[in-house]
Scaffold this motif. Structure first.
Motif, PDB file in Angstrom:
ATOM      1  N   VAL A   1     -12.924 107.431 -16.851  1.00  0.00           N
ATOM      2  CA  VAL A   1     -12.422 108.822 -17.198  1.00  0.00           C
ATOM      3  C   VAL A   1     -11.573 108.695 -18.187  1.00  0.00           C
ATOM      4  O   VAL A   1     -10.485 107.796 -18.431  1.00  0.00           O
ATOM      5  N   LEU A   2     -11.745 109.543 -19.232  1.00  0.00           N
ATOM      6  CA  LEU A   2     -11.109 109.491 -20.597  1.00  0.00           C
ATOM      7  C   LEU A   2     -10.394 110.696 -20.791  1.00  0.00           C
ATOM      8  O   LEU A   2     -10.999 111.813 -21.061  1.00  0.00           O
ATOM      9  N   PRO A   3      -9.090 110.849 -20.953  1.00  0.00           N
ATOM     10  CA  PRO A   3      -8.217 112.198 -21.185  1.00  0.00           C
ATOM     11  C   PRO A   3      -8.102 112.289 -22.533  1.00  0.00           C
ATOM     12  O   PRO A   3      -7.977 111.324 -23.433  1.00  0.00           O
ATOM     13  N   VAL A   4      -8.349 113.619 -22.955  1.00  0.00           N
ATOM     14  CA  VAL A   4      -8.241 113.891 -24.393  1.00  0.00           C
ATOM     15  C   VAL A   4      -7.375 115.164 -24.617  1.00  0.00           C
ATOM     16  O   VAL A   4      -7.438 116.167 -23.858  1.00  0.00           O
ATOM     17  N   PRO A   5      -6.416 115.166 -25.489  1.00  0.00           N
ATOM     18  CA  PRO A   5      -5.610 116.182 -25.705  1.00  0.00           C
ATOM     19  C   PRO A   5      -6.340 117.405 -26.010  1.00  0.00           C
ATOM     20  O   PRO A   5      -7.389 117.420 -26.724  1.00  0.00           O
TER      21      PRO A   5
ATOM     22  N   PRO B   1      -3.452 117.587 -42.255  1.00  0.00           N
ATOM     23  CA  PRO B   1      -2.690 118.052 -41.464  1.00  0.00           C
ATOM     24  C   PRO B   1      -3.031 119.444 -40.783  1.00  0.00           C
ATOM     25  O   PRO B   1      -3.549 120.250 -41.750  1.00  0.00           O
ATOM     26  N   LEU B   2      -2.924 119.608 -39.521  1.00  0.00           N
ATOM     27  CA  LEU B   2      -3.684 120.966 -39.026  1.00  0.00           C
ATOM     28  C   LEU B   2      -2.723 121.421 -37.776  1.00  0.00           C
ATOM     29  O   LEU B   2      -2.091 120.372 -36.917  1.00  0.00           O
TER      30      LEU B   2
ATOM     31  N   VAL C   1       0.582 122.873 -31.402  1.00  0.00           N
ATOM     32  CA  VAL C   1       0.549 121.485 -31.905  1.00  0.00           C
ATOM     33  C   VAL C   1       0.386 120.905 -33.218  1.00  0.00           C
ATOM     34  O   VAL C   1      -0.613 121.690 -33.956  1.00  0.00           O
ATOM     35  N   LEU C   2       0.905 120.133 -33.838  1.00  0.00           N
ATOM     36  CA  LEU C   2       0.553 119.628 -35.049  1.00  0.00           C
ATOM     37  C   LEU C   2      -0.060 118.329 -35.087  1.00  0.00           C
ATOM     38  O   LEU C   2       0.408 117.278 -34.623  1.00  0.00           O
ATOM     39  N   LEU C   3      -1.305 118.330 -35.830  1.00  0.00           N
ATOM     40  CA  LEU C   3      -2.184 116.871 -35.650  1.00  0.00           C
ATOM     41  C   LEU C   3      -2.225 116.468 -37.202  1.00  0.00           C
ATOM     42  O   LEU C   3      -1.942 117.149 -38.192  1.00  0.00           O
ATOM     43  N   CYS C   4      -2.061 115.013 -37.120  1.00  0.00           N
ATOM     44  CA  CYS C   4      -2.246 114.391 -38.429  1.00  0.00           C
ATOM     45  C   CYS C   4      -3.103 113.248 -38.126  1.00  0.00           C
ATOM     46  O   CYS C   4      -2.762 112.421 -37.221  1.00  0.00           O
TER      47      CYS C   4
ATOM     48  N   GLY D   1      -5.860 113.444 -36.713  1.00  0.00           N
ATOM     49  CA  GLY D   1      -6.360 113.567 -35.513  1.00  0.00           C
ATOM     50  C   GLY D   1      -5.237 113.208 -34.232  1.00  0.00           C
ATOM     51  O   GLY D   1      -5.470 113.449 -33.195  1.00  0.00           O
ATOM     52  N   ALA D   2      -4.205 112.650 -34.761  1.00  0.00           N
ATOM     53  CA  ALA D   2      -3.202 112.399 -33.611  1.00  0.00           C
ATOM     54  C   ALA D   2      -2.006 113.425 -33.518  1.00  0.00           C
ATOM     55  O   ALA D   2      -1.622 114.084 -34.402  1.00  0.00           O
ATOM     56  N   VAL D   3      -1.423 113.662 -32.502  1.00  0.00           N
ATOM     57  CA  VAL D   3      -0.406 114.536 -32.056  1.00  0.00           C
ATOM     58  C   VAL D   3       0.858 113.948 -32.804  1.00  0.00           C
ATOM     59  O   VAL D   3       1.237 113.089 -32.540  1.00  0.00           O
ATOM     60  N   THR D   4       1.380 114.835 -33.962  1.00  0.00           N
ATOM     61  CA  THR D   4       2.555 114.548 -34.390  1.00  0.00           C
ATOM     62  C   THR D   4       3.825 115.272 -33.716  1.00  0.00           C
ATOM     63  O   THR D   4       4.907 114.676 -33.784  1.00  0.00           O
ATOM     64  N   ASP D   5       3.431 116.462 -33.617  1.00  0.00           N
ATOM     65  CA  ASP D   5       4.761 117.203 -32.720  1.00  0.00           C
ATOM     66  C   ASP D   5       4.194 118.288 -32.082  1.00  0.00           C
ATOM     67  O   ASP D   5       2.783 118.515 -32.180  1.00  0.00           O
ATOM     68  N   ALA D   6       4.767 118.672 -31.036  1.00  0.00           N
ATOM     69  CA  ALA D   6       4.211 119.679 -29.903  1.00  0.00           C
ATOM     70  C   ALA D   6       5.246 120.470 -29.295  1.00  0.00           C
ATOM     71  O   ALA D   6       6.195 119.955 -28.980  1.00  0.00           O
TER      72      ALA D   6
END
Length: 267
Positions: free
Chosen positions: A120-124, A140-141, A154-157, A159-164
């Motif tokens: 089981v793989l959780p993905v944001p 940045p997205l 959500v701010l992604l950089c 592909g990783a969550v930078t802030d939310a």
């Protein structure tokens, strides 16, 4: 899709549905609706997130929180128990609220155990949405997901969550306890907070690039038009925004399926 993913004899799996050795599930359990993508068949389930333990229906997920793990498991068994090939152990990708934390992931894994998963793989959820939109995640997205009972920014950089940030408000509250203006104000406030806390130029660059909008709220002009006006930034609505999360999870599933670690060697 059919055909061999790699050269014959290299030990990897065929692309779904040609692969007969394994099964895969992409799962998005929302507060209002549950959507399931089954390998080789596409989206096979899009139903209300409701269980029926007695005479009435109960909601095992409320505002991004699994409040009834056994009920959630019963729902998954009811929806998928007869759809999975016998004697298979599926790989399951499950989307998670970005700020759901360890508690959500733990409960989701416990609920999915009813399907006897191999892994089981959780993905944001925000990352799944970006993938469904074919967004360039090397830059940045900003992703805004306006769901039925939960809205996330959500701010992604890379592909990783930078802030939310999140607020327990969504389209399911319209006409009852909320107005479109309140949802718009909540999104603007969360974006402002992210920008205020960012000591780099990531948020500014992401705003200049444009905001990715998904969830059922992306289909509501009474939300999208005021957002465009208030944010003074391009607003990019993901195609079929209400199913973006599960479609992005399906892409993660395909990638996991073709990874060398997914190879099953004969005994």
């Amino acid at each position: 899709m059919t055909g061999v993913h790699d050269l014959p004899g290299d030990g990897r799996h065929r692309l779904w549905p040609g692969c007969r050795r394994c099964c895969g599930i992409a799962l998005d359990i929302g507060s209002a609706r549950t959507r399931v993508w089954l390998a080789g068949k596409g989206t096979v389930v899009d139903v209300p997130t409701v269980t029926f333990p007695g005479t009435g229906g109960l909601h095992p997920v409320q505002r991004g929180t699994i409040v009834d793990t056994p009920g959630c498991a019963r729902m998954l068994q009811r929806l998928l128990g007869n759809r999975l090939p016998r004697f298979t152990r599926p790989v399951v990708i499950v989307t998670t609220p970005v700020l759901g934390g360890v508690a959500y992931r733990t409960r989701a894994r416990a609920a999915v155990e009813v399907l006897r998963p191999r892994s089981v793989l959780p993905v944001p959820g925000a990352r799944s949405i970006a993938l469904a939109a074919d967004a360039d995640m090397s830059r940045p997205l900003l992703v805004v997901d306006v769901g039925a009972h939960l809205t996330e920014v959500v701010l992604l950089c890379d592909g990783a969550v930078t802030d939310a940030h999140r607020t327990a408000l969504g389209t399911g509250d319209l006409g009852e306890t909320a107005t479109p203006e309140q949802i718009v104000e909540a999104v603007v406030a969360m974006l402002t907070a992210i920008r205020r806390h960012d000591r780099t130029s990531l948020t500014t660059g992401a705003l200049r690039r444009g905001i990715l909008l998904a969830g059922g709220g992306a289909l509501r002009p009474e939300i999208t038009y005021p957002l465009t006006d208030r944010l003074k930034a391009p607003l990019h609505i993901v195609p079929a925004p209400h199913t973006a999360a599960v479609r992005g999870a399906a892409r993660f599933l395909q990638a996991a399926h073709s990874h060398p670690s997914a190879v099953t060697h004969p005994r």
